[in-house]
Design an enzyme around this catalytic site. Structure first.
Site, PDB file in Angstrom:
ATOM      1  N   ASP A   1       0.877  -1.342   0.022  1.00  0.00           N
ATOM      2  CA  ASP A   1       0.078  -0.110   0.053  1.00  0.00           C
ATOM      3  C   ASP A   1       0.746   1.262   0.027  1.00  0.00           C
ATOM      4  OD1 ASP A   1      -2.483   1.411   2.308  1.00  0.00           O
ATOM      5  OD2 ASP A   1      -2.057   1.674   0.068  1.00  0.00           O
TER       6      ASP A   1
ATOM      7  N   LYS B   1       2.385   3.669  -5.768  1.00  0.00           N
ATOM      8  CA  LYS B   1       1.872   2.944  -6.671  1.00  0.00           C
ATOM      9  C   LYS B   1       2.673   2.374  -7.742  1.00  0.00           C
ATOM     10  CE  LYS B   1      -1.188   3.665  -3.729  1.00  0.00           C
ATOM     11  NZ  LYS B   1      -1.155   2.913  -2.597  1.00  0.00           N
TER      12      LYS B   1
ATOM     13  N   ASP C   1      -3.377  -2.561  -2.289  1.00  0.00           N
ATOM     14  CA  ASP C   1      -4.345  -1.823  -2.305  1.00  0.00           C
ATOM     15  C   ASP C   1      -4.331  -0.723  -3.583  1.00  0.00           C
ATOM     16  OD1 ASP C   1      -5.147   1.338  -0.447  1.00  0.00           O
ATOM     17  OD2 ASP C   1      -6.536  -0.136  -1.534  1.00  0.00           O
ATOM     18  N   ASN C   2      -5.551  -0.083  -3.725  1.00  0.00           N
ATOM     19  CA  ASN C   2      -5.648   0.940  -4.996  1.00  0.00           C
ATOM     20  C   ASN C   2      -5.464   0.549  -6.370  1.00  0.00           C
ATOM     21  OD1 ASN C   2      -3.678   2.497  -2.311  1.00  0.00           O
ATOM     22  ND2 ASN C   2      -5.677   3.114  -2.838  1.00  0.00           N
TER      23      ASN C   2
ATOM     24  N   GLU D   1     -11.539   4.834  -0.220  1.00  0.00           N
ATOM     25  CA  GLU D   1     -11.828   5.267   1.244  1.00  0.00           C
ATOM     26  C   GLU D   1     -12.375   6.417   1.294  1.00  0.00           C
ATOM     27  OE1 GLU D   1      -8.616   4.260  -0.197  1.00  0.00           O
ATOM     28  OE2 GLU D   1      -6.996   5.692   0.358  1.00  0.00           O
TER      29      GLU D   1
HETATM   30  O1  LIG Z   1       0.090   7.007  -2.226  1.00  0.00           O
HETATM   31  C1  LIG Z   1      -0.661   6.395  -1.603  1.00  0.00           C
HETATM   32  N1  LIG Z   1      -0.025   5.599  -0.568  1.00  0.00           N
HETATM   33  C2  LIG Z   1       1.376   5.581  -0.410  1.00  0.00           C
HETATM   34  C3  LIG Z   1       1.892   6.955   0.749  1.00  0.00           C
HETATM   35  O2  LIG Z   1       1.398   6.534   1.878  1.00  0.00           O
HETATM   36  C4  LIG Z   1      -2.134   6.427  -1.709  1.00  0.00           C
HETATM   37  C5  LIG Z   1      -2.633   7.264  -2.505  1.00  0.00           C
HETATM   38  C6  LIG Z   1      -4.031   7.457  -2.624  1.00  0.00           C
HETATM   39  C7  LIG Z   1      -4.550   8.629  -3.265  1.00  0.00           C
HETATM   40  C8  LIG Z   1      -4.158   9.841  -3.199  1.00  0.00           C
HETATM   41  C9  LIG Z   1      -4.740  10.972  -4.023  1.00  0.00           C
HETATM   42  C10 LIG Z   1      -5.888  10.743  -4.734  1.00  0.00           C
HETATM   43  F1  LIG Z   1      -6.494  11.813  -5.488  1.00  0.00           F
HETATM   44  C11 LIG Z   1      -6.435   9.205  -4.890  1.00  0.00           C
HETATM   45  C12 LIG Z   1      -5.648   8.511  -4.181  1.00  0.00           C
HETATM   46  C13 LIG Z   1      -4.925   6.379  -1.939  1.00  0.00           C
HETATM   47  C14 LIG Z   1      -4.269   5.625  -1.404  1.00  0.00           C
HETATM   48  O3  LIG Z   1      -5.144   4.554  -0.608  1.00  0.00           O
HETATM   49  C15 LIG Z   1      -3.037   5.201  -1.075  1.00  0.00           C
HETATM   50  O4  LIG Z   1      -2.484   4.341  -0.454  1.00  0.00           O
HETATM   51 MG   LIG Z   2      -4.016   2.920  -0.022  1.00  0.00          MG
END
Ligand SMILES: O=C(NCCO)c1cc(-c2ccc(F)cc2)cc(O)c1O
Ligand SMILES: [Mg+2]
Length: 215
Positions: A141, A144, A169-170, A199
């Site tokens: 996580d 990406k 995730d993601n 989330e």
């Molecule tokens: O970068 C991520 N994680 C690594 C740093 O801790 C991360 C980003 C996003 C996200 C952010 C900005 C948006 F516009 C969309 C998604 C969501 C997540 O669940 C994530 O884990």
């Molecule tokens: Mg995430």
């Protein structure tokens, strides 16, 4: 200087959750995420899916790449036996500091080995420095664009064995298309996509990829 968002979440937890009660910490982070400020925690909806995978797998050795504020580390550790070895790795020092306090407030500091470093440096050290033989489960996580680099590092460092469960995730938002492509087509995993919600969102779609190493 003013508090960061992550520090505001930690303060909310310290003022609204019960010390030593992981579920109350998770509930406070999620309430803040839904009602006050969005943050990139795994969250309650995808978190329930990860809970199921952790319970089904019951890992004795677990690795998380990307601690952030410690929300998913607390989610995972609260389901592990005291005997389990669980390492979580975070590169960002400020987020790692918030996570350390969040984990301590939840009372899970004895069940989580928190490492503040680059995953690319840590993965090759897991066998020697952290006395890992192979991993039963991995949760990915972090950034990406390094998911593929790091799952390949896990492979080449012989940290996966037949049946190791890798959850990421993601897959949809922000997306990890190269990773999804790799685990689904490289022939080394039985991979399934579990659609969910992004989330703290009622509308946006996201999901977890669960990939079982074939050995
Ligand atoms: O970068 C991520 N994680 C690594 C740093 O801790 C991360 C980003 C996003 C996200 C952010 C900005 C948006 F516009 C969309 C998604 C969501 C997540 O669940 C994530 O884990
Ligand atoms: Mg995430």
């Amino acid at each position: 200087s003013a508090m960061s968002k992550e520090q505001r979440v930690l303060q909310y937890v310290q003022q609204n959750a019960s010390r030593g009660d992981p579920d109350s910490v998770l509930a406070a982070v999620d309430k803040f995420g839904w009602e006050t400020e969005w943050a990139m925690n795994l969250g309650d909806v995808k978190g329930a899916i990860l809970d199921r995978f952790v319970k089904e797998t019951a890992p004795q050795t677990m690795l998380e790449l990307g601690t952030y504020m410690g929300y998913s580390a607390i989610r995972i550790a609260r389901l592990l036996p005291e005997t389990a070895k669980f390492m979580t790795v975070e590169f960002d020092q400020e987020n790692a500091a918030v996570a350390r306090e969040m984990i301590e407030f939840a009372g899970l500091q004895n069940r989580i080995i928190q490492i503040t470093s680059d995953t690319a440096d840590v993965i090759p050290q897991l066998k020697t420095k952290y006395d890992v033989e192979t991993l039963d489960m991995v949760f990915i996580d972090h950034w990406k664009d390094v998911y593929v680099r790091d799952i390949k590092l896990l492979e080449t460092n012989k940290l996966l064995r037949k049946g190791t469960v890798v959850v990421a995730d993601n897959i949809i938002k922000p997306g990890a298309p190269e990773y999804a492509e790799y685990v689904r087509t490289c022939g080394k995993y039985d991979s399934t996509f579990h659609e969910s919600r992004f989330e703290y969102s009622n509308d946006d779609i996201d999901g977890l990829e669960k990939s079982v190493f074939r050995g």
